[in-house]
Design a protein around this motif. Structure first.
Motif, PDB file in Angstrom:
ATOM      1  N   GLY A 253       0.812  -1.214   0.000  1.00 31.94           N
ATOM      2  CA  GLY A 253       0.000   0.000   0.000  1.00 31.94           C
ATOM      3  C   GLY A 253       0.840   1.256   0.000  1.00 31.94           C
ATOM      4  N   THR A 254       1.932   1.247   0.749  1.00 29.97           N
ATOM      5  CA  THR A 254       2.834   2.402   0.785  1.00 29.97           C
ATOM      6  C   THR A 254       3.489   2.620  -0.564  1.00 29.97           C
ATOM      7  OG1 THR A 254       3.263   1.996   3.130  1.00 29.97           O
ATOM      8  CG2 THR A 254       4.845   3.385   1.953  1.00 29.97           C
ATOM      9  N   ILE A 255       3.922   1.537  -1.193  1.00 29.13           N
ATOM     10  CA  ILE A 255       4.567   1.627  -2.503  1.00 29.13           C
ATOM     11  C   ILE A 255       3.596   2.181  -3.546  1.00 29.13           C
ATOM     12  CG2 ILE A 255       5.454   0.218  -4.403  1.00 29.13           C
ATOM     13  CD1 ILE A 255       6.734  -1.568  -2.174  1.00 29.13           C
ATOM     14  N   LEU A 256       2.365   1.707  -3.533  1.00 28.17           N
ATOM     15  CA  LEU A 256       1.391   2.153  -4.529  1.00 28.17           C
ATOM     16  C   LEU A 256       1.042   3.631  -4.372  1.00 28.17           C
ATOM     17  CD1 LEU A 256      -1.055  -0.896  -4.669  1.00 28.17           C
ATOM     18  CD2 LEU A 256       0.744  -0.264  -6.295  1.00 28.17           C
ATOM     19  N   ALA A 257       1.190   4.150  -3.153  1.00 26.84           N
ATOM     20  CA  ALA A 257       0.876   5.564  -2.910  1.00 26.84           C
ATOM     21  C   ALA A 257       2.056   6.476  -3.199  1.00 26.84           C
ATOM     22  CB  ALA A 257       0.437   5.750  -1.460  1.00 26.84           C
ATOM     23  N   SER A 258       3.200   5.902  -3.539  1.00 21.57           N
ATOM     24  CA  SER A 258       4.417   6.688  -3.745  1.00 21.57           C
ATOM     25  C   SER A 258       4.705   6.860  -5.232  1.00 21.57           C
ATOM     26  CB  SER A 258       5.603   5.994  -3.064  1.00 21.57           C
ATOM     27  OG  SER A 258       6.819   6.605  -3.424  1.00 21.57           O
ATOM     28  N   GLU A 259       5.347   7.956  -5.567  1.00 23.20           N
ATOM     29  CA  GLU A 259       5.769   8.184  -6.946  1.00 23.20           C
ATOM     30  C   GLU A 259       7.286   8.079  -7.076  1.00 23.20           C
ATOM     31  OE1 GLU A 259       4.211  11.897  -8.287  1.00 23.20           O
ATOM     32  OE2 GLU A 259       2.117  11.284  -8.070  1.00 23.20           O
ATOM     33  N   ALA A 260       7.955   7.598  -6.051  1.00 22.25           N
ATOM     34  CA  ALA A 260       9.414   7.490  -6.079  1.00 22.25           C
ATOM     35  C   ALA A 260       9.860   6.420  -7.073  1.00 22.25           C
ATOM     36  CB  ALA A 260       9.939   7.158  -4.686  1.00 22.25           C
ATOM     37  N   PHE A 307       8.150   2.817   8.021  1.00 22.40           N
ATOM     38  CA  PHE A 307       8.016   3.152   6.595  1.00 22.40           C
ATOM     39  C   PHE A 307       6.586   2.920   6.120  1.00 22.40           C
ATOM     40  CE2 PHE A 307       7.955   1.776   2.163  1.00 22.40           C
ATOM     41  CZ  PHE A 307       8.632   2.810   1.532  1.00 22.40           C
ATOM     42  N   ALA A 308       5.966   1.840   6.583  1.00 30.39           N
ATOM     43  CA  ALA A 308       4.620   1.470   6.115  1.00 30.39           C
ATOM     44  C   ALA A 308       3.517   1.936   7.052  1.00 30.39           C
ATOM     45  CB  ALA A 308       4.541  -0.055   5.944  1.00 30.39           C
ATOM     46  N   ALA A 309       3.860   2.781   8.021  1.00 28.20           N
ATOM     47  CA  ALA A 309       2.912   3.123   9.089  1.00 28.20           C
ATOM     48  C   ALA A 309       1.615   3.735   8.572  1.00 28.20           C
ATOM     49  CB  ALA A 309       3.572   4.068  10.093  1.00 28.20           C
ATOM     50  N   GLY A 310       1.703   4.600   7.578  1.00 29.16           N
ATOM     51  CA  GLY A 310       0.494   5.251   7.070  1.00 29.16           C
ATOM     52  C   GLY A 310      -0.498   4.247   6.516  1.00 29.16           C
ATOM     53  N   ALA A 311      -0.010   3.332   5.675  1.00 34.76           N
ATOM     54  CA  ALA A 311      -0.892   2.322   5.085  1.00 34.76           C
ATOM     55  C   ALA A 311      -1.409   1.359   6.148  1.00 34.76           C
ATOM     56  CB  ALA A 311      -0.150   1.559   3.986  1.00 34.76           C
ATOM     57  N   LEU A 312      -0.563   1.015   7.119  1.00 32.07           N
ATOM     58  CA  LEU A 312      -0.996   0.123   8.192  1.00 32.07           C
ATOM     59  C   LEU A 312      -2.070   0.781   9.054  1.00 32.07           C
ATOM     60  CD1 LEU A 312       2.477  -1.328   9.233  1.00 32.07           C
ATOM     61  CD2 LEU A 312       0.594  -2.608   8.187  1.00 32.07           C
ATOM     62  N   ALA A 313      -1.931   2.076   9.281  1.00 32.66           N
ATOM     63  CA  ALA A 313      -2.943   2.791  10.069  1.00 32.66           C
ATOM     64  C   ALA A 313      -4.277   2.825   9.328  1.00 32.66           C
ATOM     65  CB  ALA A 313      -2.464   4.204  10.369  1.00 32.66           C
ATOM     66  N   GLU A 314      -4.250   2.977   8.014  1.00 32.23           N
ATOM     67  CA  GLU A 314      -5.489   3.032   7.233  1.00 32.23           C
ATOM     68  C   GLU A 314      -6.284   1.737   7.335  1.00 32.23           C
ATOM     69  OE1 GLU A 314      -4.973   4.163   3.213  1.00 32.23           O
ATOM     70  OE2 GLU A 314      -4.185   6.158   3.656  1.00 32.23           O
ATOM     71  N   THR A 315      -5.595   0.616   7.464  1.00 29.72           N
ATOM     72  CA  THR A 315      -6.292  -0.674   7.558  1.00 29.72           C
ATOM     73  C   THR A 315      -6.518  -1.102   9.006  1.00 29.72           C
ATOM     74  OG1 THR A 315      -4.158  -1.840   7.378  1.00 29.72           O
ATOM     75  CG2 THR A 315      -5.408  -1.485   5.343  1.00 29.72           C
ATOM     76  N   GLY A 316      -6.117  -0.257   9.951  1.00 26.08           N
ATOM     77  CA  GLY A 316      -6.297  -0.582  11.357  1.00 26.08           C
ATOM     78  C   GLY A 316      -5.309  -1.601  11.888  1.00 26.08           C
ATOM     79  N   ASP A 317      -4.173  -1.763  11.207  1.00 31.09           N
ATOM     80  CA  ASP A 317      -3.225  -2.811  11.564  1.00 31.09           C
ATOM     81  C   ASP A 317      -1.958  -2.296  12.249  1.00 31.09           C
ATOM     82  OD1 ASP A 317      -4.764  -4.880  10.426  1.00 31.09           O
ATOM     83  OD2 ASP A 317      -3.974  -4.438   8.429  1.00 31.09           O
ATOM     84  N   LEU A 318      -1.810  -0.988  12.412  1.00 29.05           N
ATOM     85  CA  LEU A 318      -0.533  -0.458  12.887  1.00 29.05           C
ATOM     86  C   LEU A 318      -0.191  -0.952  14.288  1.00 29.05           C
ATOM     87  CD1 LEU A 318       1.948   1.252  12.468  1.00 29.05           C
ATOM     88  CD2 LEU A 318       0.636   3.271  13.153  1.00 29.05           C
ATOM     89  N   ASP A 319      -1.116  -0.843  15.218  1.00 30.94           N
ATOM     90  CA  ASP A 319      -0.827  -1.293  16.586  1.00 30.94           C
ATOM     91  C   ASP A 319      -0.588  -2.802  16.618  1.00 30.94           C
ATOM     92  OD1 ASP A 319      -1.025   1.275  17.549  1.00 30.94           O
ATOM     93  OD2 ASP A 319      -3.098   1.051  18.256  1.00 30.94           O
ATOM     94  N   PHE A 320      -1.372  -3.541  15.851  1.00 29.77           N
ATOM     95  CA  PHE A 320      -1.197  -4.994  15.789  1.00 29.77           C
ATOM     96  C   PHE A 320       0.201  -5.357  15.310  1.00 29.77           C
ATOM     97  CE2 PHE A 320      -1.185  -8.762  13.057  1.00 29.77           C
ATOM     98  CZ  PHE A 320      -1.592  -9.744  13.948  1.00 29.77           C
ATOM     99  N   VAL A 321       0.671  -4.688  14.269  1.00 30.91           N
ATOM    100  CA  VAL A 321       1.990  -4.998  13.715  1.00 30.91           C
ATOM    101  C   VAL A 321       3.091  -4.572  14.681  1.00 30.91           C
ATOM    102  CG1 VAL A 321       3.605  -4.466  11.845  1.00 30.91           C
ATOM    103  CG2 VAL A 321       1.210  -4.981  11.326  1.00 30.91           C
ATOM    104  N   ARG A 322       2.953  -3.398  15.268  1.00 28.68           N
ATOM    105  CA  ARG A 322       3.958  -2.957  16.239  1.00 28.68           C
ATOM    106  C   ARG A 322       4.033  -3.913  17.422  1.00 28.68           C
ATOM    107  NH1 ARG A 322       2.743   3.590  16.226  1.00 28.68           N
ATOM    108  NH2 ARG A 322       4.291   4.137  14.614  1.00 28.68           N
TER     109      ARG A 322
END
Length: 362
Positions: A253-260, A307-322
């Motif tokens: 998800g992070t990669i798809l949102a990036s233009e780098a 690095f992926a925190a934004g996408a993880l937060a959008e799916t509600g997975d950030l705390d779970f992954v941390r």
């Protein structure tokens, strides 16, 4: 949760072993007898293996529920035949007889064509599918995710003990699997045409017999509109597998949102970096995805999560992954648990007892 959230699915391969922990030829019978209600069960290359696959998942609790149910169904079917279901990347006990090839025309052709590679590469992995809109987007994902592969491998590394001894590797399965000519780190493609040209050349050379034998650590799926991550060992627990799956989804998800632009990381260097990760796993040092310098693997994994925190937060997975990464850092990953149990008596049978999935009716 965002309605446009990326869907994902998880496939797991298992050994079917007898009560003593040795490989059993009952894998195909176990698959046929299991009573799955969600997902799919399949036979594998050898008769000592079984494979499960979730359906298309949107949320991590769906994946957790299905993975738990599929493991339980297989474990119960195995128990009815006096066997056990073993989530380990490599077979812990030494075997005097090679496992038989599943009587399937494709598998038999593979065995005949690839000889000992097919007969001795009995390993069990965890494959994660992430939906992408088209194959060109899939190539973009593969090119961008390459530097993260070493850190991802440490999450499920679960094959320290093989053939009755400590291999010195966290993921010995990764080393075993890379004997296939089409396995290993994917190159930096740059285009779908480049990807297809390599696959075509492999087919013409006879290095693969069909497109399903493209075994790169990350590849385009031939059956689903997905990018398939294939580098991980089968996880020791469902919790580890779910952590691995949602972390990969967050990265994509992070990669798809990036233009780098994708990093210009050579295949030779990436292969060496993944080797280091397979050697030391979560308790050692791992090349950092930004610099290539070695750092404690748990710290590199934390940086991947950041690095992926934004996408993880959008799916509600950030705390779970941390929380999951913190748990792994504190308790050790599958390989660390294998090694700790083995060291008590130098008995690989103890590793089987540690990992074997308990049937619900046990």
């Amino acid at each position: 949760m965002n309605k446009d959230v990326l869907t994902f699915g998880v496939e797991e391969e298992f050994f079917v072993v007898d009560r003593d922990g040795h490989l059993s030829p009952a894998g195909d019978a176990v698959v046929d007898a299991a009573d799955e209600e969600e997902g799919e069960l399949q036979q594998e290359l050898t008769r000592s293996q079984a494979e499960s696959a979730t359906g298309i998942c949107t949320a991590r609790d769906e994946a957790e529920r299905q993975l738990t149910a599929l493991r339980t169904d297989l474990a119960e079917a195995a128990a009815r035949r006096g066997c056990r279901l073993l989530p380990s990347g490599s077979a812990p006990l030494a075997e005097t007889v090679l496992p038989a090839i599943t009587p399937n025309p494709r598998y038999e052709r593979m065995s005949e064509h690839f000889g000992a590679t097919a007969r001795t590469s009995h390993t069990c992995g965890c494959h994660v599918h992430i939906a992408v809109p088209d194959r060109e987007t899939g190539i973009r994902v593969i090119d961008h995710v390459r530097p993260f592969l070493p850190a991802l491998l440490t999450v499920t590394a679960n094959s320290a003990i093989c053939d009755g001894y400590d291999t010195g590797y966290a993921s010995w399965r990764y080393q075993q699997w890379n004997r296939w000519p089409s396995a290993g780190a994917p190159p930096l493609f740059g285009s779908l045409d480049h990807y297809e040209s390599i696959v075509d050349a492999w087919l013409r050379a006879g290095a693969i017999l069909d497109r399903a034998m493209v075994y790169w650590d990350v590849r385009l799926s031939e059956k689903q509109p997905t990018v398939e991550f294939r580098l991980g060992d089968v996880a020791a627990t469902v919790g580890d597998a779910v952590l691995y799956g949602v972390l990969i989804r967050g990265l994509v998800g992070t990669i798809l949102a990036s233009e780098a632009r994708p990093p210009k990381l050579s295949n030779e260097v990436l292969r060496a970096q993944i080797w280091r990760a397979s050697r030391e796993g979560l308790s050692g040092r791992c090349p950092h995805f930004r610099t290539g310098d070695l750092a404690p693997a748990s710290e590199v994994l934390d940086d991947v999560v950041t690095f992926a925190a934004g996408a993880l937060a959008e799916t509600g997975d950030l705390d779970f992954v941390r929380d999951g990464c913190a748990r792994l850092a504190a308790e050790g990953g599958g390989a660390d648990r294998q090694r700790a149990r083995f060291e008590k008596r130098r008995a690989a049978e103890d590793v089987v007892d540690l990992l074997a999935v308990r049937p619900a009716r046990d």
